[in-house]
Scaffold this active site. Structure first.
Site, PDB file in Angstrom:
ATOM      1  N   ASN A 120      -9.941  -3.170  -7.189  1.00 55.90           N
ATOM      2  CA  ASN A 120      -9.083  -2.235  -7.926  1.00 55.90           C
ATOM      3  C   ASN A 120      -9.543  -2.000  -9.361  1.00 55.90           C
ATOM      4  O   ASN A 120      -9.085  -1.056 -10.016  1.00 55.90           O
ATOM      5  CB  ASN A 120      -7.628  -2.728  -7.937  1.00 55.90           C
TER       6      ASN A 120
ATOM      7  N   ASP B 239       0.829  -1.203   0.000  1.00 59.53           N
ATOM      8  CA  ASP B 239       0.000   0.000   0.000  1.00 59.53           C
ATOM      9  C   ASP B 239       0.863   1.253   0.000  1.00 59.53           C
ATOM     10  O   ASP B 239       1.940   1.289   0.608  1.00 59.53           O
ATOM     11  CB  ASP B 239      -0.902  -0.015   1.239  1.00 59.53           C
TER      12      ASP B 239
END
Length: 236
Positions: A58, A10
């Protein structure tokens, strides 16, 4: 030493934003961190390493960013295949079931899996187009199709219907950038995992950061719902 370490990679977008760069620059910079962590894990003796590269959610990102990421991943797979083979690392891909995954990328995944299938060192799993809930639903459907009576379903049997039944539970999850969310990641396998949330963004994450997370894990007292053993000086 944890047997299975998983990383939620991340912070790529924020890394780029802080440098006034497009988000795609953050994804490109993340490649160096991936190779560094793979090498660090292998050297440290980690037997299973899973990297969360792309989630089922995503796909909701801008199309240009997704397309760029697909190209980056394909280039990285091809570039590092010889290194992974030479290091004795077995590579597998968890997910990649969505028809939006470019066929040429899916083929590269299959080729790398076949190329390294005989390796007996660390197993590197790339979670790409992965969703923990989707895997659990797929396992439930597989059990139903097998005709297994409901009262015969056990946790072990259920796990046998998940992707890669030989994969052990995750011992340690590292999520970079300080964010503290599960994000639909390997929900079955992380049931008793220890979590570490380093503040460093993934493109800046390197071997010393990874080793520091291993050190943190080794100081944890993993009780799995039990109680710590009493020392001689403690009263009952």
């Amino acid at each position: 030493m944890p047997r299975h370490v998983a990383c939620v990679m991340d912070g790529n977008g924020r890394w780029a934003q802080r440098r006034s760069l497009p988000r795609t620059a953050g994804h490109q910079a993340a490649e160096s961190a991936v190779i560094d962590v793979v090498e660090a894990a292998r050297t440290a003796g980690v037997r299973w390493l899973t990297l969360y590269a792309f989630s089922t959610e995503n796909w909701n990102r801008p199309g240009t960013e997704v397309d760029h990421l697909m190209r980056l991943v394909r280039r990285a797979v091809r570039r590092h295949a010889p290194l992974l083979l030479a290091r004795g690392i077995r590579c597998r891909f968890l997910g990649a079931a969505d028809p939006r995954v470019p066929p040429e990328l899916a083929q590269d995944f299959d080729d790398l899996t076949a190329l390294t299938s005989g390796n007996r060192g660390m197993t590197l799993t790339i979670a790409f187009d992965h969703g923990g809930r989707r895997d659990i639903v797929a396992a439930a459907r597989s059990l139903i199709r097998s005709g297994t009576p409901a009262d015969e379903v056990t946790e072990r049997l259920f796990a046998d219907h998940l992707p890669f039944p030989d994969m052990p539970d995750v011992d340690l999850v590292i999520r970079t950038s300080g964010e503290q969310r599960i994000s639909n990641f390997m929900l079955w396998h992380v049931a008793y995992a220890e979590w570490v949330f380093p503040e460093v963004l993934w493109p800046d994450f390197r071997a010393p950061d990874f080793l520091a997370c291993l050190h943190t894990y080794r100081r944890r007292d993993r009780r799995f719902g039990g109680v710590p053993p009493r020392t001689n000086g403690e009263r009952s």
